[in-house]
Design a protein around this motif. Structure first.
Motif, PDB file in Angstrom:
ATOM      1  N   ALA A 158      52.687  80.069  40.922  1.00  0.00           N
ATOM      2  CA  ALA A 158      51.425  80.525  41.894  1.00  0.00           C
ATOM      3  C   ALA A 158      52.459  82.341  41.833  1.00  0.00           C
ATOM      4  N   GLU A 159      51.692  83.046  42.344  1.00  0.00           N
ATOM      5  CA  GLU A 159      52.726  84.449  42.727  1.00  0.00           C
ATOM      6  C   GLU A 159      52.868  84.539  43.795  1.00  0.00           C
ATOM      7  N   MET A 212      45.553  82.666  33.348  1.00  0.00           N
ATOM      8  CA  MET A 212      46.497  83.201  34.625  1.00  0.00           C
ATOM      9  C   MET A 212      48.560  82.740  33.814  1.00  0.00           C
ATOM     10  N   TYR A 254      56.977  83.747  40.935  1.00  0.00           N
ATOM     11  CA  TYR A 254      56.564  82.393  41.051  1.00  0.00           C
ATOM     12  C   TYR A 254      56.648  81.989  41.102  1.00  0.00           C
ATOM     13  N   VAL A 290      50.499  82.506  48.438  1.00  0.00           N
ATOM     14  CA  VAL A 290      50.707  82.821  47.179  1.00  0.00           C
ATOM     15  C   VAL A 290      49.242  82.533  46.468  1.00  0.00           C
ATOM     16  N   ASP A 291      49.305  83.173  45.841  1.00  0.00           N
ATOM     17  CA  ASP A 291      47.696  83.391  44.554  1.00  0.00           C
ATOM     18  C   ASP A 291      48.324  82.167  43.554  1.00  0.00           C
ATOM     19  N   MET A 292      47.292  81.176  42.997  1.00  0.00           N
ATOM     20  CA  MET A 292      46.791  80.471  42.280  1.00  0.00           C
ATOM     21  C   MET A 292      45.870  80.637  41.665  1.00  0.00           C
ATOM     22  N   LYS A 323      44.155  82.587  47.396  1.00  0.00           N
ATOM     23  CA  LYS A 323      45.333  82.329  48.320  1.00  0.00           C
ATOM     24  C   LYS A 323      45.289  80.937  49.117  1.00  0.00           C
ATOM     25  N   ARG A 324      46.664  80.580  49.007  1.00  0.00           N
ATOM     26  CA  ARG A 324      47.525  79.414  49.553  1.00  0.00           C
ATOM     27  C   ARG A 324      48.742  79.396  50.707  1.00  0.00           C
ATOM     28  N   VAL A 381      54.085  75.460  42.720  1.00  0.00           N
ATOM     29  CA  VAL A 381      53.585  74.959  43.479  1.00  0.00           C
ATOM     30  C   VAL A 381      53.179  72.836  43.268  1.00  0.00           C
ATOM     31  N   VAL A 398      51.637  73.159  39.639  1.00  0.00           N
ATOM     32  CA  VAL A 398      50.498  75.078  39.708  1.00  0.00           C
ATOM     33  C   VAL A 398      51.483  76.024  39.959  1.00  0.00           C
TER      34      VAL A 398
END
Lengths: 82, 372
Positions: free
Chosen positions: A7-8, B1, A41, A19-21, A25-26, A44, A5
């Motif tokens: 993620a930023e 997204m 980016y 990261v922001d998916m 947030k994870r 993940v 995926v």
């Protein structure tokens, strides 16, 4: 299972990054990459960043495609000369 | 997204479909190797709007589906061992072994934990020093570096209660096996996107060189797949046969060297049994000899059951995995075998071909495709 995926990267702390998916947030492991910066980016997969997404490459290929179909739309809309 | 929505644009999809219809002048059997692509193709309903001449052949790229029953039985045997925690990815717990599944064992009181990441399994070992933690690790090239990294971390931490039951499989050898199978006819390949982020596009160059089939490594959104089909047809039209990368935002020629180094440090190639396909030389990866202290197969060898390689007789998962048959040709599909009560592995994993067909069987043009 090979789902990855985009993620930023928000923040980096040693071998992990926050990261922001898509709003989630994870904290993930970035040890499989040489260098990651906030704002990048990444893809993940199972809690690891696999690859940095090449934003410029993405932009260029999308624009190429857009240019193609816009040309096509214009050609279809133009009055026939025959 | 970002990096998702741009590849679902309806106007671009319509344009690509038009181009595909213009270019497609002969039947094309195209194998998508990866289960993620199968899922995306079936979910979007794109087969209904593509030329009838284009036929997707679903490939062996779902690690859950190709894990042999004997390996599931080994995990189950270890789950029954006292003071043992089995840590594994969510899809693995429902896969039926020869007489049980990890989920059934959990219901009976076994310590089976679903983990999101391999490092969660290492954490379990740190937090439970009185228990043995066995990480039941499966995966293709995408997942292998992450899984291997858990062994490096466990070694760094000096853990003696962490081990891995490994079932790691590689794409190139199984593609060779598929191409050498006289029962399978394939004209071109949709190459696996995320596997390629690790290994690079170079891993598939043998396909055009030795087998004269085009390969286009594709992203996973509907427009990625349409563009890849267009690129395959264009190669055919122009008489070219090569490896091309549509998923260029994530795939390079040489992949991720750091991840490749982790794989080399932890694993070595072995002959591997593929459920439904059989044994293929050098198609799997096992922990290196010097890391056998972390290899659950050797560590708990006395607990390993004798293999009973029996498929449930009404299941045709093997033929489906090889791309010879389709889910609807199976007498059990959707009746005796459903995602709730799967008979075969293809129905278990969310990326399994049967699960994708079952889940999206009502997707039609009228319903406008599946919603997330």
């Amino acid at each position: 299972m090979c789902l990855a995926v985009p993620a930023e990267v928000l923040d980096i702390d040693g071998s992990t990054a926050l990261v922001d998916m898509a709003g989630v947030k994870r904290r993930i492991c970035i040890d499989l990459l040489d260098e990651v910066h906030p704002g990048d980016y990444v893809l993940v997969h199972v809690g690891f960043a696999l690859q940095i997404i090449d934003a410029q490459e993405a932009q260029e290929t999308l624009e190429l495609l857009r240019a193609c179909f816009q040309e096509d739309l214009h050609a279809a809309a133009a009055p026939s000369t025959e | 997204m970002k990096f998702v929505d741009e590849y679902r644009d309806p106007a671009a999809a319509r344009y690509l479909l038009e181009q595909i219809h213009k270019l497609c002048d002969a039947p094309q059997r195209i194998m998508e190797i990866c289960g993620g692509h199968t899922h995306s193709i079936v979910r979007s309903g794109m087969e209904q709007v593509l030329p009838e001449a284009i036929k997707f052949v679903h490939g062996p790229g779902c690690p859950v589906c190709v894990t042999p029953i004997a390996k599931i039985d080994q995990a189950i045997a270890l789950a029954r061992r006292p003071r043992t925690i089995i840590a594994t990815y969510g899809d693995m717990v429902r896969v039926p072994g020869s007489s049980s599944s990890l989920l059934q064992e959990k219901a009976k009181g076994a310590h089976v934990k679903i983990v999101y990441s391999s490092l969660d399994a290492v954490r379990l070992a740190v937090e439970n020093p009185d228990s043995e933690v066995v990480f039941f690790a499966v995966g293709f090239e995408t997942t292998i570096p992450a899984n291997g990294f858990s062994v490096i971390r466990a070694k760094q931490l000096g853990l003696t209660n962490f081990s891995m039951l490994s079932n790691h499989v590689l794409v190139p050898p199984v593609i060779r096996a598929v191409l050498d199978d006289p029962g399978v006819r394939i004209d071109a390949f949709l190459g696996p996107g995320h596997v390629s982020t690790i290994v690079g596009s170079q891993d598939y160059e043998f396909i055009p060189r030795e087998y004269h089939r085009p390969v286009v490594i594709s992203g996973f959104e509907p427009n990625d797949i349409l563009e890849s089909l267009f690129m395959i047809l264009k190669q055919r039209r122009e008489g070219r046969c090569e490896v091309e990368v549509q998923y260029s935002r994530a795939v390079t020629k040489y992949g991720n060297p750091r991840a490749q180094d982790v794989v080399k440090e932890v694993f070595s190639p072995v002959e591997q049994e593929w459920r439904g396909i059989g044994a293929i030389a050098e198609s799997g990866l096992s922990l290196r000899k010097e890391l056998r202290a972390f290899d659950a197969y050797y560590k708990f060898h006395d607990w390993m059951p004798l293999p009973r390689p029996e498929e449930p007789c009404e299941c045709i998962c093997g033929e489906i995995t090889r791309g010879v048959k389709e889910p609807r040709e199976c007498a059990s599909f959707g009746t005796g075998c459903t995602p709730e009560r799967p008979l075969g592995a293809c129905m278990v994993s969310s990326e399994g071909t049967c699960a994708a067909y079952y889940r999206y069987q009502h997707v039609t043009i009228q319903t406008g495709g599946a919603r997330d």
